[in-house]
Design a protein around this motif. Structure first.
Motif, mmCIF file in Angstrom:
data_model
loop_
_atom_site.group_PDB
_atom_site.id
_atom_site.type_symbol
_atom_site.label_atom_id
_atom_site.label_comp_id
_atom_site.label_asym_id
_atom_site.label_seq_id
_atom_site.Cartn_x
_atom_site.Cartn_y
_atom_site.Cartn_z
ATOM 1 N N ALA A 103 -12.916 -108.571 73.534
ATOM 2 C CA ALA A 103 -12.599 -110.009 72.328
ATOM 3 C C ALA A 103 -11.090 -109.787 71.802
ATOM 4 O O ALA A 103 -10.823 -108.225 71.462
ATOM 5 N N GLN A 104 -10.739 -110.680 71.216
ATOM 6 C CA GLN A 104 -9.459 -110.839 70.512
ATOM 7 C C GLN A 104 -9.695 -111.440 69.226
ATOM 8 O O GLN A 104 -10.507 -112.235 68.882
ATOM 9 N N LYS A 105 -8.624 -111.051 68.204
ATOM 10 C CA LYS A 105 -8.532 -111.474 66.780
ATOM 11 C C LYS A 105 -8.809 -112.970 67.043
ATOM 12 O O LYS A 105 -7.961 -113.832 67.706
ATOM 13 N N GLY A 106 -9.569 -113.563 66.005
ATOM 14 C CA GLY A 106 -9.653 -115.071 65.873
ATOM 15 C C GLY A 106 -10.747 -115.516 66.736
ATOM 16 O O GLY A 106 -11.248 -116.820 66.437
ATOM 17 N N GLU A 107 -11.333 -114.687 67.625
ATOM 18 C CA GLU A 107 -12.444 -115.420 68.701
ATOM 19 C C GLU A 107 -13.911 -115.248 68.066
ATOM 20 O O GLU A 107 -14.029 -114.060 67.344
ATOM 21 N N THR A 108 -14.553 -116.083 68.440
ATOM 22 C CA THR A 108 -16.330 -115.994 68.161
ATOM 23 C C THR A 108 -16.820 -115.433 69.015
ATOM 24 O O THR A 108 -16.661 -115.596 70.302
ATOM 25 N N ILE A 109 -17.494 -114.424 68.818
ATOM 26 C CA ILE A 109 -18.261 -113.337 69.654
ATOM 27 C C ILE A 109 -19.721 -113.342 69.658
ATOM 28 O O ILE A 109 -20.300 -113.676 68.185
ATOM 29 N N GLU A 110 -20.595 -113.208 70.452
ATOM 30 C CA GLU A 110 -21.978 -112.978 70.436
ATOM 31 C C GLU A 110 -22.164 -111.395 70.859
ATOM 32 O O GLU A 110 -21.830 -111.056 71.846
ATOM 33 N N VAL A 111 -23.243 -110.718 69.937
ATOM 34 C CA VAL A 111 -22.942 -109.367 70.429
ATOM 35 C C VAL A 111 -24.438 -109.092 70.140
ATOM 36 O O VAL A 111 -25.271 -109.597 69.510
ATOM 37 N N ALA A 112 -25.045 -108.191 71.208
ATOM 38 C CA ALA A 112 -26.430 -107.659 71.146
ATOM 39 C C ALA A 112 -26.183 -106.316 71.179
ATOM 40 O O ALA A 112 -25.671 -105.741 72.171
ATOM 41 N N GLY A 113 -26.868 -105.464 70.375
ATOM 42 C CA GLY A 113 -26.613 -104.030 70.317
ATOM 43 C C GLY A 113 -27.695 -103.559 69.387
ATOM 44 O O GLY A 113 -28.387 -104.053 68.701
ATOM 45 N N ALA A 114 -27.683 -102.166 69.123
ATOM 46 C CA ALA A 114 -28.484 -101.247 68.314
ATOM 47 C C ALA A 114 -27.959 -101.405 66.682
ATOM 48 O O ALA A 114 -26.685 -101.297 66.554
ATOM 49 N N VAL A 115 -28.701 -101.886 65.862
ATOM 50 C CA VAL A 115 -28.048 -102.009 64.522
ATOM 51 C C VAL A 115 -28.385 -100.307 64.053
ATOM 52 O O VAL A 115 -29.499 -99.711 64.298
ATOM 53 N N GLU A 116 -27.319 -100.052 63.382
ATOM 54 C CA GLU A 116 -27.403 -98.902 62.575
ATOM 55 C C GLU A 116 -26.793 -98.807 61.243
ATOM 56 O O GLU A 116 -26.090 -99.655 60.762
ATOM 57 N N CYS A 117 -27.448 -98.127 60.226
ATOM 58 C CA CYS A 117 -27.295 -98.082 58.934
ATOM 59 C C CYS A 117 -26.729 -96.999 58.593
ATOM 60 O O CYS A 117 -27.411 -95.767 58.772
ATOM 61 N N ASP A 118 -25.680 -96.799 57.490
ATOM 62 C CA ASP A 118 -25.262 -95.689 56.885
ATOM 63 C C ASP A 118 -26.220 -95.200 55.815
ATOM 64 O O ASP A 118 -26.259 -95.979 54.921
ATOM 65 N N SER A 119 -26.730 -94.091 56.057
ATOM 66 C CA SER A 119 -27.875 -93.533 55.196
ATOM 67 C C SER A 119 -27.330 -93.498 53.479
ATOM 68 O O SER A 119 -28.082 -93.770 52.802
ATOM 69 N N ALA A 120 -26.184 -93.424 53.449
ATOM 70 C CA ALA A 120 -25.655 -93.213 52.189
ATOM 71 C C ALA A 120 -25.049 -94.715 51.289
ATOM 72 O O ALA A 120 -25.737 -95.072 50.400
ATOM 73 N N SER A 121 -24.424 -95.487 52.093
ATOM 74 C CA SER A 121 -24.004 -96.444 51.436
ATOM 75 C C SER A 121 -24.902 -97.628 51.880
ATOM 76 O O SER A 121 -24.837 -98.922 51.108
ATOM 77 N N GLY A 122 -25.605 -97.584 52.754
ATOM 78 C CA GLY A 122 -26.639 -98.933 53.267
ATOM 79 C C GLY A 122 -25.745 -99.740 54.042
ATOM 80 O O GLY A 122 -26.290 -100.868 54.658
ATOM 81 N N GLN A 123 -24.327 -99.454 54.390
ATOM 82 C CA GLN A 123 -23.621 -100.263 55.304
ATOM 83 C C GLN A 123 -24.089 -100.576 56.635
ATOM 84 O O GLN A 123 -24.436 -99.189 57.356
ATOM 85 N N ARG A 124 -24.289 -101.599 57.332
ATOM 86 C CA ARG A 124 -24.697 -101.635 58.724
ATOM 87 C C ARG A 124 -23.544 -101.808 59.853
ATOM 88 O O ARG A 124 -22.528 -102.329 59.208
ATOM 89 N N ARG A 125 -23.833 -101.512 60.966
ATOM 90 C CA ARG A 125 -22.653 -101.574 62.062
ATOM 91 C C ARG A 125 -23.845 -101.994 63.375
ATOM 92 O O ARG A 125 -24.799 -101.616 63.308
ATOM 93 N N LEU A 126 -23.011 -102.637 64.310
ATOM 94 C CA LEU A 126 -23.866 -103.002 65.717
ATOM 95 C C LEU A 126 -23.237 -102.220 66.591
ATOM 96 O O LEU A 126 -21.999 -102.264 67.000
ATOM 97 N N VAL A 127 -24.075 -101.559 67.269
ATOM 98 C CA VAL A 127 -23.462 -100.419 68.417
ATOM 99 C C VAL A 127 -24.141 -100.924 69.773
ATOM 100 O O VAL A 127 -24.984 -101.493 70.121
ATOM 101 N N VAL A 128 -22.728 -101.266 70.517
ATOM 102 C CA VAL A 128 -23.211 -101.800 71.989
ATOM 103 C C VAL A 128 -22.856 -100.393 72.970
ATOM 104 O O VAL A 128 -21.869 -99.875 72.980
ATOM 105 N N GLY A 129 -23.795 -100.173 73.894
ATOM 106 C CA GLY A 129 -23.695 -98.912 74.719
ATOM 107 C C GLY A 129 -24.379 -97.981 74.349
ATOM 108 O O GLY A 129 -23.896 -96.617 74.167
ATOM 109 N N SER A 130 -25.612 -97.804 73.643
ATOM 110 C CA SER A 130 -26.348 -96.691 73.378
ATOM 111 C C SER A 130 -26.740 -95.795 74.750
ATOM 112 O O SER A 130 -27.011 -94.428 74.536
ATOM 113 N N THR A 131 -26.768 -96.455 75.972
ATOM 114 C CA THR A 131 -26.480 -95.633 77.171
ATOM 115 C C THR A 131 -25.292 -96.298 77.944
ATOM 116 O O THR A 131 -24.813 -97.269 77.583
ATOM 117 N N ARG A 132 -24.926 -95.668 78.890
ATOM 118 C CA ARG A 132 -23.792 -95.871 79.514
ATOM 119 C C ARG A 132 -23.897 -97.211 80.025
ATOM 120 O O ARG A 132 -23.201 -98.332 80.296
#
Length: 319
Positions: free
Chosen positions: A277-306
């Motif tokens: 994807a490129q800057k300015g584009e709308t994307i749909e993402v499906a992945g594993a939600v990960e949460c930073d245990s210290a800050s609580g900030q989340r990220r979405l990870v695609v590719g938990s397996t190859r």
């Protein structure tokens, strides 16, 4: 480019005494071990390529010492102690050796020509390496050429060279047959048309005389993002958002910053969604939600397996 205390980089291969070849996937040691995935095993005197499921099963039964659970990333992969490495296959050395001698087969001939073409468009061969089957001399008639480019600037120059060479018919875009082959290997959760549309605009894959080649970026030490966060997985999620920063879209892992306060970052560990994807584009993402245990900030990870089954990044195109 390589650190004296830890000279291992993604896209290197490491070979162990048991007849196992692992692909390195991490820039940093994990509890003094090399983060990697098992890719080849000895079978009747030949190297046989295996997938993630086969690799995990084999290691679980016979070599459990190479299974690794990362507490930092709440993820399972493979890890090898440097002391257990008998051969360290380095892509830049492999390419240098190949270019200094006559080609041994048709694939090597095409690799020689490919490097000549890229050099003609200003690519510096000292920034290139050769990985995949050719790194261990296991290429076959239908093998791809897997090039490594070291450094973000060198990668974007090489990508531009590929684009220019296609425009001037020095190289070819992937035809339907090569694109379908690529899709069968990596298509994941997108349909063929979606997959092909995204791939065609990346210019990190093309063909030379009917042989597919790929360029993959490995960051220089100063470009590597050091991640000290401790992540916990929180299940699978799907979201839509606008990409606000794509500077690291071709990195490993690929990173996209998105306009979502709860989950401002998308990470991809699978090559399928690099440069997706490129800057300015709308994307749909499906992945594993990960949460930073210290800050609580989340990220979405695609590719938990190859293979990244059920996980994807796709641009939401206007109808």
């Amino acid at each position: 480019m390589r650190q004296a205390d830890f000279p291992y980089l993604p896209k290197d291969f490491i070979e162990t005494v048991e007849g196992l070849i692992f692909a390195v996937v991490s820039y940093h040691p994990h509890q003094q071990k090399i983060g990697c995935f098992l890719r080849y095993v000895q079978n009747g005197g030949q190297w046989q390529k295996i997938d993630t499921e086969q690799a995990n099963r084999l290691l679980g039964r016979h070599y459990p010492q190479y299974l690794f659970k990362s507490k930092q990333f709440d993820a399972e992969f493979h890890a090898v102690k440097p002391a257990d490495v008998t051969v360290h296959h380095q892509p830049e050395r492999c390419l240098k050796t190949l270019l200094e001698r006559p080609a041994h087969d048709k694939i090597e001939e095409k690799c020689h020509r490919l490097i000549e073409i890229l050099t003609g468009y200003g690519v510096d061969t000292s920034a290139l390496g050769l990985t995949g089957s050719m790194l261990i001399g296991q290429q076959k008639k239908g093998s791809d050429i897997d090039l490594v480019v070291y450094g973000r600037d060198a990668f974007y120059k090489t990508r531009l060279a590929v684009k220019q060479a296609i425009a001037e018919q020095q190289l070819s875009s992937l035809d339907i047959s090569l694109m379908k082959d690529n899709f069968q290997r990596r298509g994941g959760s997108l349909n063929f048309d979606e997959f092909a549309w995204h791939e065609a605009r990346k210019y990190n894959k093309a063909a030379i005389d009917g042989t597919k080649f790929d360029i993959g970026m490995v960051s220089l030490p100063e470009e590597v993002v050091v991640d000290h966060h401790h992540y916990m997985k929180q299940g699978i999620s799907t979201l839509k958002a606008v990409v606000i920063d794509d500077k690291q879209a071709f990195d490993f892992p690929a990173r996209y910053l998105i306009d979502n306060e709860m989950t401002p970052e998308v990470i991809s560990f699978t090559h399928t969604y690099v440069g997706q994807a490129q800057k300015g584009e709308t994307i749909e993402v499906a992945g594993a939600v990960e949460c930073d245990s210290a800050s609580g900030q989340r990220r979405l990870v695609v590719g938990s397996t190859r293979e990244a089954v059920g996980e994807y990044i796709k641009v939401c195109k206007e109808l």
